[in-house]
Design a protein around this motif. Sequence first.
Motif, PDB file in Angstrom:
ATOM      1  N   GLN A 208       0.830  -1.201   0.000  1.00  9.71           N
ATOM      2  CA  GLN A 208       0.000   0.000   0.000  1.00  9.71           C
ATOM      3  C   GLN A 208       0.867   1.255   0.000  1.00  9.71           C
ATOM      4  N   LEU A 209       1.957   1.235   0.781  1.00  9.10           N
ATOM      5  CA  LEU A 209       2.887   2.369   0.768  1.00  9.10           C
ATOM      6  C   LEU A 209       3.481   2.550  -0.618  1.00  9.10           C
ATOM      7  N   ALA A 210       3.857   1.437  -1.246  1.00 10.73           N
ATOM      8  CA  ALA A 210       4.406   1.500  -2.600  1.00 10.73           C
ATOM      9  C   ALA A 210       3.381   2.084  -3.564  1.00 10.73           C
ATOM     10  N   ALA A 211       2.138   1.608  -3.474  1.00 12.31           N
ATOM     11  CA  ALA A 211       1.078   2.095  -4.359  1.00 12.31           C
ATOM     12  C   ALA A 211       0.887   3.599  -4.212  1.00 12.31           C
ATOM     13  N   ASN A 212       0.872   4.076  -2.979  1.00  8.46           N
ATOM     14  CA  ASN A 212       0.690   5.508  -2.735  1.00  8.46           C
ATOM     15  C   ASN A 212       1.807   6.325  -3.378  1.00  8.46           C
ATOM     16  N   LEU A 213       3.048   5.840  -3.227  1.00  7.80           N
ATOM     17  CA  LEU A 213       4.191   6.566  -3.775  1.00  7.80           C
ATOM     18  C   LEU A 213       4.214   6.511  -5.294  1.00  7.80           C
ATOM     19  N   PHE A 214       3.867   5.365  -5.858  1.00  2.35           N
ATOM     20  CA  PHE A 214       3.811   5.267  -7.319  1.00  2.35           C
ATOM     21  C   PHE A 214       2.739   6.202  -7.884  1.00  2.35           C
ATOM     22  N   LYS A 215       1.593   6.256  -7.216  1.00  2.00           N
ATOM     23  CA  LYS A 215       0.516   7.137  -7.677  1.00  2.00           C
ATOM     24  C   LYS A 215       0.952   8.600  -7.622  1.00  2.00           C
ATOM     25  N   ALA A 216       1.606   8.972  -6.526  1.00  3.99           N
ATOM     26  CA  ALA A 216       2.067  10.351  -6.374  1.00  3.99           C
ATOM     27  C   ALA A 216       3.091  10.722  -7.445  1.00  3.99           C
ATOM     28  N   ALA A 217       3.873   9.731  -7.875  1.00  2.00           N
ATOM     29  CA  ALA A 217       4.894   9.975  -8.898  1.00  2.00           C
ATOM     30  C   ALA A 217       4.328   9.863 -10.312  1.00  2.00           C
ATOM     31  N   GLY A 218       3.052   9.499 -10.431  1.00  2.00           N
ATOM     32  CA  GLY A 218       2.449   9.354 -11.742  1.00  2.00           C
ATOM     33  C   GLY A 218       2.795   8.058 -12.451  1.00  2.00           C
ATOM     34  N   ASN A 219       3.317   7.094 -11.701  1.00  2.00           N
ATOM     35  CA  ASN A 219       3.670   5.789 -12.283  1.00  2.00           C
ATOM     36  C   ASN A 219       2.468   4.860 -12.124  1.00  2.00           C
ATOM     37  N   LEU A 220       1.528   4.981 -13.060  1.00  2.00           N
ATOM     38  CA  LEU A 220       0.267   4.264 -12.916  1.00  2.00           C
ATOM     39  C   LEU A 220       0.409   2.770 -13.161  1.00  2.00           C
ATOM     40  N   ASP A 221       1.364   2.369 -13.989  1.00  2.00           N
ATOM     41  CA  ASP A 221       1.563   0.939 -14.230  1.00  2.00           C
ATOM     42  C   ASP A 221       1.944   0.218 -12.932  1.00  2.00           C
ATOM     43  N   ARG A 222       2.927   0.763 -12.228  1.00  2.00           N
ATOM     44  CA  ARG A 222       3.337   0.123 -10.975  1.00  2.00           C
ATOM     45  C   ARG A 222       2.291   0.329  -9.882  1.00  2.00           C
ATOM     46  N   TYR A 223       1.602   1.464  -9.920  1.00  2.00           N
ATOM     47  CA  TYR A 223       0.509   1.690  -8.971  1.00  2.00           C
ATOM     48  C   TYR A 223      -0.548   0.593  -9.111  1.00  2.00           C
ATOM     49  N   ASN A 224      -0.967   0.334 -10.328  1.00  2.00           N
ATOM     50  CA  ASN A 224      -1.981  -0.698 -10.563  1.00  2.00           C
ATOM     51  C   ASN A 224      -1.453  -2.092 -10.236  1.00  2.00           C
ATOM     52  N   ARG A 225      -0.174  -2.322 -10.495  1.00  2.00           N
ATOM     53  CA  ARG A 225       0.413  -3.615 -10.149  1.00  2.00           C
ATOM     54  C   ARG A 225       0.366  -3.831  -8.645  1.00  2.00           C
ATOM     55  N   ALA A 226       0.726  -2.797  -7.880  1.00  2.00           N
ATOM     56  CA  ALA A 226       0.703  -2.925  -6.428  1.00  2.00           C
ATOM     57  C   ALA A 226      -0.716  -3.163  -5.921  1.00  2.00           C
ATOM     58  N   LEU A 227      -1.690  -2.440  -6.477  1.00  2.00           N
ATOM     59  CA  LEU A 227      -3.085  -2.638  -6.057  1.00  2.00           C
ATOM     60  C   LEU A 227      -3.562  -4.055  -6.364  1.00  2.00           C
ATOM     61  N   LYS A 228      -3.168  -4.584  -7.509  1.00  2.00           N
ATOM     62  CA  LYS A 228      -3.567  -5.942  -7.859  1.00  2.00           C
ATOM     63  C   LYS A 228      -2.971  -6.950  -6.881  1.00  2.00           C
ATOM     64  N   MET A 229      -1.716  -6.735  -6.484  1.00  2.00           N
ATOM     65  CA  MET A 229      -1.084  -7.633  -5.526  1.00  2.00           C
ATOM     66  C   MET A 229      -1.783  -7.565  -4.176  1.00  2.00           C
ATOM     67  N   ILE A 230      -2.176  -6.352  -3.771  1.00  2.00           N
ATOM     68  CA  ILE A 230      -2.906  -6.192  -2.509  1.00  2.00           C
ATOM     69  C   ILE A 230      -4.235  -6.935  -2.581  1.00  2.00           C
ATOM     70  N   SER A 231      -4.933  -6.780  -3.701  1.00  2.00           N
ATOM     71  CA  SER A 231      -6.227  -7.452  -3.869  1.00  2.00           C
ATOM     72  C   SER A 231      -6.063  -8.974  -3.785  1.00  2.00           C
ATOM     73  N   ASN A 232      -5.012  -9.487  -4.409  1.00  2.00           N
ATOM     74  CA  ASN A 232      -4.779 -10.928  -4.371  1.00  2.00           C
ATOM     75  C   ASN A 232      -4.508 -11.418  -2.954  1.00  2.00           C
ATOM     76  N   LEU A 233      -3.796 -10.607  -2.171  1.00  2.00           N
ATOM     77  CA  LEU A 233      -3.483 -11.005  -0.796  1.00  2.00           C
ATOM     78  C   LEU A 233      -4.728 -10.954   0.091  1.00  2.00           C
ATOM     79  N   ARG A 234      -5.636 -10.051  -0.218  1.00  2.00           N
ATOM     80  CA  ARG A 234      -6.833  -9.907   0.602  1.00  2.00           C
ATOM     81  C   ARG A 234      -7.923 -10.905   0.222  1.00  2.00           C
ATOM     82  N   THR A 235      -7.771 -11.536  -0.948  1.00  2.00           N
ATOM     83  CA  THR A 235      -8.760 -12.507  -1.385  1.00  2.00           C
ATOM     84  C   THR A 235      -8.484 -13.854  -0.745  1.00  2.00           C
TER      85      THR A 235
END
Length: 238
Positions: A208-235
């Motif tokens: 989640q920290l990584a996702a926040n930082l990627f989003k702030a930097a405008g790196n949407l590819d890595r932002y979405n990758r981090a969110l997908k990994m979080i979703s997989n862990l929560r499922t």
Amino acid sequence: MAGNHNVAAWLLFGTIAISTIFPPQASLAFTLDPTTSHARVNVQPDEAIDRYQQGLTAAAAGNFNLAITNFDRAIQLDARYLQAYIERGNVKDAVGDLSGAIADYTKAISIDPKFATAYYNRGTVSAKSGRHSDAIRDFKKAIALDPRYAPAYMNLGNELDDLGDSAGALQNYDRALKIDPNYALAYLNRGIAHERAGNRTQAIADLQLAANLFKAAGNLDRYNRALKMISNLRTPAY
């Protein structure tokens, strides 16, 4: 899994030619090593510096063949042109000539054995090549030369994690983040290491920290990758 998240260095060094200090056939080229903030001073012929600068311009434009041609010429004019070997190695890495990149970084190290960036760059290419013991040795050497070299800690962590040493990997990610608390990729990779070690809560927090930082930097590819990994862990797994 080995080497999946190593990130190659792409460092373009600038030089400032001061022709008034030395005779017309030579100039003083200052290079700032971004890993140590130490200026390095070399005397090179004017044409070598010109070709080096043309190589940088070509590389920045994605014209890698022209970049290599210019770095080749700079090195022909000055066989000890440290920066030209580094940048030619970077371009060779970018075009997939990994053995050529390693050779250039090795030559740079022979010219200046205390240049941390050369060890780091060689380590990243060795990791890509599957030469993991060589990569680990180079990352450790870069750290020994510059104890605040955050990318070297992170990439050392990547190697250890890929080799199954989760504890060693986490220790090095911790060190990288202590130096640079906003190092998004280190949070991402530490999250992956926590996941592999079975630490789901810590993994989600880091991702989640990584996702926040990627989003702030405008790196949407890595932002979405981090969110997908979080979703997989929560499922829940069934």
